[in-house]
Write an enzyme that holds these catalytic residues in place. Structure first.
Site, short mmCIF file in Angstrom:
data_model
loop_
_atom_site.label_atom_id
_atom_site.label_comp_id
_atom_site.label_asym_id
_atom_site.label_seq_id
_atom_site.Cartn_x
_atom_site.Cartn_y
_atom_site.Cartn_z
N GLU A 35 0.87 -1.20 0.00
CA GLU A 35 0.00 0.00 0.00
C GLU A 35 0.90 1.24 0.00
O GLU A 35 1.80 1.37 0.82
CB GLU A 35 -0.92 -0.01 1.23
CG GLU A 35 -1.70 1.28 1.45
CD GLU A 35 -2.48 1.78 0.24
OE1 GLU A 35 -3.28 1.02 -0.32
OE2 GLU A 35 -2.27 2.96 -0.16
N GLY A 44 -6.96 0.71 3.94
CA GLY A 44 -8.39 1.03 3.90
C GLY A 44 -8.77 1.72 2.59
O GLY A 44 -9.95 1.86 2.28
N GLY A 45 -7.77 2.18 1.85
CA GLY A 45 -7.99 2.74 0.51
C GLY A 45 -8.83 4.00 0.48
O GLY A 45 -8.92 4.75 1.45
N THR A 46 -9.44 4.20 -0.67
CA THR A 46 -10.33 5.35 -0.85
C THR A 46 -11.43 5.32 0.20
O THR A 46 -11.74 6.34 0.84
CB THR A 46 -10.99 5.27 -2.26
OG1 THR A 46 -9.97 5.21 -3.25
CG2 THR A 46 -11.92 6.43 -2.51
N TYR A 189 -24.32 10.29 -6.86
CA TYR A 189 -24.47 10.18 -5.41
C TYR A 189 -23.39 10.95 -4.65
O TYR A 189 -23.68 11.57 -3.62
CB TYR A 189 -24.58 8.72 -4.96
CG TYR A 189 -23.29 7.98 -4.73
CD1 TYR A 189 -22.70 7.93 -3.48
CD2 TYR A 189 -22.64 7.32 -5.78
CE1 TYR A 189 -21.51 7.24 -3.26
CE2 TYR A 189 -21.46 6.62 -5.57
CZ TYR A 189 -20.89 6.59 -4.31
OH TYR A 189 -19.72 5.92 -4.10
N GLY A 275 -17.54 11.55 -11.60
CA GLY A 275 -17.23 10.12 -11.74
C GLY A 275 -15.81 9.82 -11.33
O GLY A 275 -15.04 10.72 -10.98
N HIS A 447 -41.76 -4.83 15.62
CA HIS A 447 -42.56 -3.61 15.62
C HIS A 447 -42.08 -2.69 16.75
O HIS A 447 -41.80 -3.19 17.85
CB HIS A 447 -44.03 -3.96 15.85
CG HIS A 447 -44.92 -2.76 15.94
ND1 HIS A 447 -45.22 -2.00 14.83
CD2 HIS A 447 -45.53 -2.17 17.00
CE1 HIS A 447 -46.01 -1.00 15.21
NE2 HIS A 447 -46.21 -1.08 16.52
P1 FAD Z 1 -9.42 1.78 -3.36
O1 FAD Z 1 -10.23 1.91 -2.16
O2 FAD Z 1 -9.34 2.93 -4.29
O3 FAD Z 1 -7.97 1.38 -2.87
C1 FAD Z 1 -6.90 1.24 -3.72
C2 FAD Z 1 -5.62 1.38 -2.90
O4 FAD Z 1 -4.54 1.00 -3.72
C3 FAD Z 1 -5.34 2.82 -2.46
O5 FAD Z 1 -5.17 2.86 -1.06
C4 FAD Z 1 -4.04 3.18 -3.20
O6 FAD Z 1 -3.20 4.01 -2.42
C5 FAD Z 1 -3.43 1.81 -3.42
N1 FAD Z 1 -2.54 1.77 -4.60
C6 FAD Z 1 -2.85 2.13 -5.86
N2 FAD Z 1 -1.80 1.94 -6.67
C7 FAD Z 1 -0.80 1.45 -5.90
C8 FAD Z 1 0.55 1.08 -6.16
N3 FAD Z 1 1.07 1.12 -7.38
N4 FAD Z 1 1.29 0.65 -5.13
C9 FAD Z 1 0.79 0.56 -3.87
N5 FAD Z 1 -0.48 0.91 -3.56
C10 FAD Z 1 -1.27 1.34 -4.58
N6 FAD Z 1 -18.59 2.93 -1.71
C11 FAD Z 1 -19.55 2.33 -0.98
O7 FAD Z 1 -19.72 1.12 -1.09
N7 FAD Z 1 -20.34 3.05 -0.12
C12 FAD Z 1 -20.19 4.40 0.03
O8 FAD Z 1 -20.92 5.01 0.82
C13 FAD Z 1 -19.18 5.05 -0.72
N8 FAD Z 1 -18.97 6.37 -0.57
C14 FAD Z 1 -17.97 6.97 -1.26
C15 FAD Z 1 -17.77 8.32 -1.10
C16 FAD Z 1 -16.76 8.97 -1.76
C17 FAD Z 1 -16.53 10.45 -1.55
C18 FAD Z 1 -15.91 8.22 -2.65
C19 FAD Z 1 -14.78 8.89 -3.38
C20 FAD Z 1 -16.10 6.87 -2.82
C21 FAD Z 1 -17.14 6.23 -2.15
N9 FAD Z 1 -17.37 4.87 -2.31
C22 FAD Z 1 -18.38 4.27 -1.59
C23 FAD Z 1 -16.60 4.04 -3.26
C24 FAD Z 1 -15.53 3.21 -2.53
O9 FAD Z 1 -14.68 4.06 -1.81
C25 FAD Z 1 -14.74 2.40 -3.54
O10 FAD Z 1 -15.63 1.63 -4.33
C26 FAD Z 1 -13.77 1.46 -2.85
O11 FAD Z 1 -12.86 2.15 -2.05
C27 FAD Z 1 -12.99 0.65 -3.90
O12 FAD Z 1 -12.09 -0.20 -3.26
P2 FAD Z 1 -10.78 -0.73 -4.02
O13 FAD Z 1 -10.13 -1.67 -3.08
O14 FAD Z 1 -11.13 -1.20 -5.37
O15 FAD Z 1 -9.86 0.56 -4.26
#
Ligand code: FAD
Length: 468
Positions: A35, A44-46, A189, A275, A447
């Site tokens: 990560e 925990g990512g995005t 959304y 998007g 209920h």
């Molecule tokens: P990500 O969560 O994007 O994680 C990818 C990770 O990979 C990141 O931490 C990044 O740093 C790492 N990475 C990338 N490239 C490299 C590399 N080369 N080397 C090392 N690390 C790397 N979804 C819901 O289900 N419910 C919600 O309420 C919701 N609300 C949202 C609100 C907002 C404002 C946003 C932006 C998104 C929301 N989402 C929601 C969408 C959700 O966040 C994503 O669908 C989800 O995080 C995707 O998970 P993922 O594991 O595919 O990628």
């Protein structure tokens, strides 16, 4: 630095990657998770850092403040609230503390499952070798299996690049103060959740959408209550309108479009929420020979890519870009690598829109079911007739069930209303277990709860509703 060898290496620690790692750990697979951290990521990512969790925390705080303001104005409950105010820096601090607790928890869970975590940017050498640029040098990882979980990033608009007043959801979640005026480009959304939150915090919000309606992913019946609420909150919604760029002084958004006279929308910030795009660049993905579907990595039902032992999960693999879809895919991949017959089933992925009121959908809408050639029965139960909704002072909305006309197999469930997000689990369970209207009608629902509206909608589909 000596090379690391592992059964699998996962690139990306978001919901797709970290859940895959935990499941792999449970299954005894020797796993390395990479990560890179940074402004759009971290363990925990995005989702945990700049997506689901911080947005819901901000929405919750905004709602609490707005309710205090509304109660101070005129309280149907007889509350007396004197001049509410908000310390926004403290709000952001609290939101960050929620994020911190959850990301810390992910780190602890990974360790408990004996996942080796490498912090740094990963670059793919080939389908089995990853080089990680860590603080202490470049670490080479060799593994039998490679899992791609690099997620997605906010998509920029050509005439409105990010920078200065033009911000993405990431910056919108950590503004230094509540803007006087906020323009939101995109009525999906993310745009509406954040736009509504800032409107509740006192910003004057304008939403600009090129299509002729808001929340185009949801059917008109579900969106109507949200449109009414936007109006009540004083949010200006311009549909059929195009964000054409910033005015020279950088203090207004230029808007035009068919039927919309060119105008300036004054804005301290312009939130572009049109998007997200899969993160495909900058880590050597082009060195692999992967089949793509448009701008996404193609995967089969096991989340296997076109290359042997290379897997992909989450936003990288397409719509719906949702955390729970990524997590479910992560589990499937770990199980497949462990030799289990696991497969990803997309029929029952709930989608929740945390607007006010909330929207939940799972499965097919009535129109989509008919387009798929089904004869359907559709039944709706209004929250006006639900005791719990009334006792919360939130009677706007309904639960709607769509089922096959011949055997009553449930094809889709949707709801709009305050607090209905929490029904997503029951809706998903009903759909994925192949429930029929009779199964839901025959289930005793507590209920007074909102879930009774689902019960009643199902009974109504059978012509047996009790409370309407
Ligand atoms: P990500 O969560 O994007 O994680 C990818 C990770 O990979 C990141 O931490 C990044 O740093 C790492 N990475 C990338 N490239 C490299 C590399 N080369 N080397 C090392 N690390 C790397 N979804 C819901 O289900 N419910 C919600 O309420 C919701 N609300 C949202 C609100 C907002 C404002 C946003 C932006 C998104 C929301 N989402 C929601 C969408 C959700 O966040 C994503 O669908 C989800 O995080 C995707 O998970 P993922 O594991 O595919 O990628």
């Amino acid at each position: 630095m000596a090379d690391l060898n592992a059964k699998l290496v996962i690139v990306g620690g978001g919901p797709g990657g970290y859940v895959c790692a935990i499941r792999a750990g449970q299954l005894g697979l020797d796993t390395v998770l990479v990560e890179q951290g940074g402004r759009d990521g971290g363990l925990g990512g995005t989702c945990l850092n700049v997506g689901c969790i911080p947005s819901k925390a901000l929405i919750h705080a905004a709602d609490a403040y707005h309710q205090a303001v509304e109660q101070a104005h005129a309280s149907p409950f007889g509350l007396r609230v004197e001049r509410p105010s908000i310390d926004f820096a403290r709000t952001i601090e609290w939101k960050d503390s929620v994020v911190g607790r959850l990301t810390g928890g992910v780190g602890a869970l990974l360790k408990r499952h004996r996942v080796r975590i490498l912090h740094g940017h990963a670059t793919l050498e080939d389908g089995k070798t990853v080089k990680v640029d860590t603080d202490t040098g470049v670490q080479t990882v060799r593994a039998e299996h490679l899992v791609l979980a690099t997620g997605s990033v906010p998509a920029a608009l050509p005439g409105l690049p990010f920078g200065g007043p033009v911000i993405s959801s990431t910056e919108a979640l950590s503004l230094p103060s509540i803007p006087d005026r906020l323009a939101v480009v995109g009525a999906g959304y993310i745009g509406l959740e954040l736009g509504m939150a800032y409107a509740k915090l006192g910003a004057r919000v304008t939403v600009v959408e090129t299509l002729d309606r808001i929340l185009p992913a949801y059917d008109a019946e579900l969106v109507r209550p949200v449109a009414r609420r936007l109006k009540a909150l004083g949010v200006e919604v311009l549909t059929g309108a195009r964000a054409a760029g910033l005015a020279e002084n950088g203090e207004s958004l230029l808007v035009d479009g068919e039927g919309v006279p060119r105008r300036r929308v004054p804005a301290n910030h312009v939130l572009v929420a049109t998007g997200r795009r899969a993160r495909l660049d900058g880590f050597g993905l082009d060195r692999l020979d992967l089949t793509m579907v448009g701008r996404f990595v193609q995967v089969d039902e096991r989340c296997a890519t076109s290359m042997r032992n290379v897997w992909a999960v989450g936003d990288l693999t397409g719509e719906p870009m949702l955390a729970h879809r990524a997590m479910a895919q992560g589990v499937v991949v770990a199980e497949c690598i462990a030799g289990q017959p696991s497969a990803f089933d997309a029929t029952a992925i709930p989608a929740v829109c945390f607007t006010d009121p909330e929207i939940v959908t799972v499965g097919l809408s009535p129109d989509a079911a008919r387009e798929a050639g089904r004869e359907v029965v559709t039944a709706l139960f209004p929250l006006q007739a639900n005791g719990r909704a009334l006792s919360m002072g939130a009677e706007e909305g309904f639960v709607r069930v769509t089922a096959r006309a011949d055997n009553h197999l449930v094809l889709g469930i949707a709801a709009v209303g305050a607090g209905v997000a929490e029904l997503a689990g029951e809706f998903g369970l009903a759909l994925s277990m192949g429930a029929r209207l009779e199964d839901i009608g025959g289930t005793i629902h507590a209920h007074p709860t909102l879930g009774e509206a689902f019960h009643e909608a199902s009974l109504r589909g059978l012509g047996e509703a009790l409370h309407i």
